[in-house]
Design an enzyme around this catalytic site. Structure first.
Site, PDB file in Angstrom:
ATOM      1  N   GLU A 103       0.832  -1.212   0.000  1.00 36.94           N
ATOM      2  CA  GLU A 103       0.000   0.000   0.000  1.00 36.94           C
ATOM      3  C   GLU A 103       0.866   1.261   0.000  1.00 36.94           C
ATOM      4  O   GLU A 103       0.768   2.091   0.904  1.00 36.94           O
ATOM      5  CB  GLU A 103      -0.884   0.026   1.250  1.00 36.94           C
ATOM      6  CG  GLU A 103      -1.829  -1.143   1.396  1.00 36.94           C
ATOM      7  CD  GLU A 103      -2.544  -1.149   2.756  1.00 36.94           C
ATOM      8  OE1 GLU A 103      -2.183  -0.334   3.638  1.00 36.94           O
ATOM      9  OE2 GLU A 103      -3.447  -1.962   2.929  1.00 36.94           O
ATOM     10  N   PRO A 104       1.717   1.442  -0.997  1.00 35.92           N
ATOM     11  CA  PRO A 104       2.571   2.632  -0.984  1.00 35.92           C
ATOM     12  C   PRO A 104       1.797   3.896  -1.338  1.00 35.92           C
ATOM     13  O   PRO A 104       0.894   3.873  -2.169  1.00 35.92           O
ATOM     14  CB  PRO A 104       3.605   2.326  -2.075  1.00 35.92           C
ATOM     15  CG  PRO A 104       2.866   1.453  -3.035  1.00 35.92           C
ATOM     16  CD  PRO A 104       1.916   0.631  -2.219  1.00 35.92           C
ATOM     17  N   GLY A 105       2.136   4.976  -0.712  1.00 33.21           N
ATOM     18  CA  GLY A 105       1.558   6.278  -1.034  1.00 33.21           C
ATOM     19  C   GLY A 105       2.668   7.273  -1.311  1.00 33.21           C
ATOM     20  O   GLY A 105       2.959   7.634  -2.456  1.00 33.21           O
ATOM     21  N   TYR A 112       0.717  13.891   0.878  1.00 30.72           N
ATOM     22  CA  TYR A 112       0.331  14.574   2.121  1.00 30.72           C
ATOM     23  C   TYR A 112       0.532  16.088   1.998  1.00 30.72           C
ATOM     24  O   TYR A 112       0.897  16.749   2.957  1.00 30.72           O
ATOM     25  CB  TYR A 112       1.081  13.972   3.327  1.00 30.72           C
ATOM     26  CG  TYR A 112       0.952  12.458   3.358  1.00 30.72           C
ATOM     27  CD1 TYR A 112      -0.250  11.862   3.700  1.00 30.72           C
ATOM     28  CD2 TYR A 112       2.014  11.631   2.978  1.00 30.72           C
ATOM     29  CE1 TYR A 112      -0.403  10.478   3.677  1.00 30.72           C
ATOM     30  CE2 TYR A 112       1.873  10.248   2.953  1.00 30.72           C
ATOM     31  CZ  TYR A 112       0.663   9.676   3.303  1.00 30.72           C
ATOM     32  OH  TYR A 112       0.527   8.318   3.266  1.00 30.72           O
ATOM     33  N   CYS A 158      -2.257  33.416  10.128  1.00 30.55           N
ATOM     34  CA  CYS A 158      -2.001  34.054  11.439  1.00 30.55           C
ATOM     35  C   CYS A 158      -1.574  33.032  12.489  1.00 30.55           C
ATOM     36  O   CYS A 158      -2.289  32.809  13.474  1.00 30.55           O
ATOM     37  CB  CYS A 158      -3.243  34.790  11.906  1.00 30.55           C
ATOM     38  SG  CYS A 158      -3.721  36.060  10.764  1.00 30.55           S
ATOM     39  N   GLU A 159      -0.465  32.379  12.254  1.00 29.68           N
ATOM     40  CA  GLU A 159       0.124  31.419  13.188  1.00 29.68           C
ATOM     41  C   GLU A 159       1.630  31.480  12.965  1.00 29.68           C
ATOM     42  O   GLU A 159       2.079  31.432  11.816  1.00 29.68           O
ATOM     43  CB  GLU A 159      -0.313  29.974  12.867  1.00 29.68           C
ATOM     44  CG  GLU A 159      -1.791  29.705  12.862  1.00 29.68           C
ATOM     45  CD  GLU A 159      -2.374  29.502  14.245  1.00 29.68           C
ATOM     46  OE1 GLU A 159      -1.615  29.199  15.188  1.00 29.68           O
ATOM     47  OE2 GLU A 159      -3.597  29.682  14.384  1.00 29.68           O
TER      48      GLU A 159
HETATM   49  C1  LIG Z   1      -3.006   1.765   6.363  1.00 25.43           C
HETATM   50  C2  LIG Z   1      -2.084   2.590   5.557  1.00 25.43           C
HETATM   51  N1  LIG Z   1      -1.625   2.097   4.383  1.00 25.43           N
HETATM   52  C3  LIG Z   1      -0.778   2.798   3.606  1.00 25.43           C
HETATM   53  C4  LIG Z   1      -0.352   4.045   3.970  1.00 25.43           C
HETATM   54  C5  LIG Z   1       0.581   4.783   3.064  1.00 25.43           C
HETATM   55  O1  LIG Z   1       1.785   5.008   3.669  1.00 25.43           O
HETATM   56  P1  LIG Z   1       2.978   5.714   2.875  1.00 25.43           P
HETATM   57  O2  LIG Z   1       2.428   6.938   2.272  1.00 25.43           O
HETATM   58  O3  LIG Z   1       3.988   5.980   3.912  1.00 25.43           O
HETATM   59  O4  LIG Z   1       3.456   4.735   1.852  1.00 25.43           O
HETATM   60  C6  LIG Z   1      -0.804   4.602   5.175  1.00 25.43           C
HETATM   61  C7  LIG Z   1      -0.289   5.896   5.614  1.00 25.43           C
HETATM   62  O5  LIG Z   1       0.203   6.099   6.685  1.00 25.43           O
HETATM   63  C8  LIG Z   1      -1.706   3.858   5.980  1.00 25.43           C
HETATM   64  O6  LIG Z   1      -2.172   4.357   7.122  1.00 25.43           O
END
Ligand SMILES: Cc1ncc(COP(=O)(O)O)c(C=O)c1O
Length: 414
Positions: free
Chosen positions: A274-276, A373, A344-345
Site C-alpha cells: 500500500e505505498p503512497g 500529504y 495568522c500562526e
Molecule cells: C493503512 C495505511 N496504508 C498505507 C499508507 C501509506 O503510507 P505511505 O504513504 O507511507 O506509503 C498509510 C499511511 O500512513 C496507511 O495508514
C-alpha cells in the site's frame, strides 16, 4: 529527465517552465509530473515482480481524482482509508474487487457501504469492528472479505506522529489477540478471512523495521494456516520513505523487496503493498509567489509567500523539511531567510533558516516533494481558498483541480 529539474536558469516540471504554469493557472498551485509518477509506479511494481503481488495505491497520500486515475491507468489497485476515499476510488474507476479499506474508527455507514460493495478486503482494526462487519454482512446476506490488522509492536524509526506499529498506538490488534480473533472470524459464515494486514508507519528510511513488521504477520499467517485457516494474502502496508533533503539516506524499492521477499515467499501468499508517499511525493511541488519581504533586527529575512500551512501542512504539523528554491535564481549576495506563509500562526513556516539567493516581491518559489500529504491535507483556515492543482501530461499542463473561490467556501454556511 522527468519530474522537477532546472533547464537553463529556471525550474521546470517535465520540461514545462514553472513560470508558464504560474502565468496560466496562478499561485499557489500544486504541480505534478505525470511522467515521474509513472516512472515511480513502474519501478516500485517491478521490484516485486518475482512474487505474486498487487500494488494498492494509498489514496490518502494524494486523493485528487486526476492523480488517482493516473495511478489506476498504470495498473495499480487501491487502498482507501475512509468512506470518502472509497468513493474517490470508485469514481476513479477501480472495481470493488481492487480496493482494500483500512482505518481506525470506521463508522456503521462506512462499513455498510464497504460490505455492500464487496471489497477485496476490509482491514479490521478491533474485535468490536469484526462483530459489526459480521452483523452487517449477515443483514445484507453477504459474506464480507476481511483481513485483520496486526499491531506488531515494531518501532518504525520515523516521526512519532506517523509511526503506527508500536503497541501504544491506536492501530490494529496485538499478536495474542489476533490468534484468538482470527479463529473466531473464521468460524463466522458471514466472514471470509482473506489475509493479515500490517502498516507500521510512514517515511520509513530503513528496510529493517518494515521487514520486522512483515515477519510478524508472516509467522502468524503460517501458524494460522497450519491450524487449517486458509488465507489468501499478506498486506504489508506502505511506509517507504523519500529523500526530502539532499543526500538523505532512504531505501529503494529494490532493497525493500530484497528484505521482504524471503519473508513473504515462504508463506506462499499473495503480497499486497500500500505505498503512497514513495509513489507520489517527489512527483509533486508547490508553486508559490513572494508577496512581501521583511528584515528582522538580527539581519535574518522573512520571505512571505502566498502559500502557507493551509496548502502544505507538513512543516507545521511535523516540523517536516521541504527544499525550497526560487524558480529563477537572481545573482547577488545570498540571504538567510525563513520562508513563511500568510496565515495568522507563527507555525505557518514552510522553511526555517534557509540560505537563498536574493529574492524580490513577485518572484516565484518552488517547494519540492509535496506530492504526498500536501494538497490532500489542505484546509480553509483563515478562509483561504484551496490551491489549484495541475498535472503535466505528455508535456502539457492540465488543470486537475480548479482553484477554490471564497464563494465556494461560503456556500456551506447557512
Ligand atoms: C493503512 C495505511 N496504508 C498505507 C499508507 C501509506 O503510507 P505511505 O504513504 O507511507 O506509503 C498509510 C499511511 O500512513 C496507511 O495508514
Amino acid at each position: 529527465m522527468t519530474g522537477f529539474f532546472r533547464r537553463h536558469t529556471e525550474w521546470t516540471c517535465d520540461g514545462t517552465p514553472l513560470s508558464v504554469v504560474a502565468h496560466t493557472f496562478g499561485t499557489p498551485t500544486h504541480i505534478y509530473s505525470g511522467a515521474h509518477l509513472t516512472e515511480r509506479y513502474r519501478a516500485y511494481d517491478a521490484a516485486f515482480r518475482d512474487v505474486a503481488h498487487r500494488v494498492h495505491y494509498a489514496i490518502k497520500a494524494n486523493a485528487t481524482l486526476g492523480i488517482v486515475r493516473h495511478m489506476r491507468q498504470l495498473g495499480a489497485a487501491a487502498d482507501a482509508n475512509s468512506g470518502g476515499e472509497l468513493e474517490v476510488a470508485l469514481r476513479a474507476g477501480f472495481l470493488p474487487s481492487e480496493i482494500v479499506f483500512t482505518g481506525v474508527g470506521k463508522t456503521h455507514a462506512e462499513l455498510e457501504r464497504a460490505v455492500g460493495l464487496g471489497l477485496a478486503a476490509i482491514n479490521a482494526e478491533s474485535l468490536g469492528e469484526v462483530d459489526r462487519i459480521s452483523a452487517i454482512a449477515q443483514a445484507q446476506g453477504r459474506q464480507a472479505h476481511v483481513a485483520l490488522r496486526i499491531n506488531p509492536d515494531v518501532d518504525a524509526g520515523s516521526h512519532p506522529h506517523i509511526s503506527t506499529g508500536s503497541r501504544i498506538t491506536k492501530f490494529g490488534v496485538s499478536l495474542d489477540e489476533a490468534r484468538h480473533m482470527v479463529k473466531t472470524m473464521a468460524s463466522k459464515p458471514s466472514l471470509k478471512v482473506v489475509g493479515l494486514h500490517v502498516h507500521i508507519g510512514s517515511q520509513i528510511t530503513s528496510a529493517a523495521p518494515l521487514a520486522k513488521g512483515a515477519a510478524v504477520v508472516a509467522d502468524l499467517a503460517r501458524e494460522l494456516m497450519a491450524h487449517g485457516i486458509p488465507l489468501e494474502h499478506l498486506d504489508v502496508g506502505g511506509g517507504l520513505g523519500i529523500e526530502y533533503q539532499d543526500h538523505q539516506a532512504v531505501v529503494s524499492p529494490d532493497d525493500y523487496a530484497a528484505a521482504l521477499l524471503p519473508i513473504v515467499r515462504s508463506t506462499g501468499l499473495t503480497l499486497l503493498l500500500e505505498p503512497g508517499r514513495w509513489l507520489v511525493g517527489p512527483g509533486g511541488a508547490l508553486l508559490t509567489q513572494v508577496v512581501d519581504l521583511k528584515r528582522r533586527p538580527d539581519g535574518k529575512w522573512f520571505v512571505i509567500v502566498d502559500a502557507g500551512m493551509t496548502d502544505l501542512m507538513r512543516p507545521a504539523l511535523y516540523g517536516a523539511f521541504h527544499r525550497i528554491e526560487p524558480v529563477t535564481s537572481r545573482d547577488g549576495e545570498p540571504i538567510l531567510a525563513d520562508i513563511v506563509g500568510p496565515v495568522c500562526e507563527t507555525t505557518d513556516t514552510l522553511g526555517s533558516a534557509r540560505m537563498l539567493p536574493p529574492v524580490e516581491v513577485g518572484d516565484l518559489m518552488v517547494v519540492r516533494d509535496t506530492g504526498a500529504y500536501g494538497a490532500v491535507m489542505a484546509s480553509n483556515y483563515n478562509r483561504r481558498p484551496m490551491a489549484a492543482e495541475v498535472l503535466i501530461e505528455n508535456g502539457a499542463p492540465r488543470l486537475i483541480r480548479r482553484r477554490q473561490t471564497v464563494d465556494d467556501i461560503l456556500q456551506w454556511d447557512l
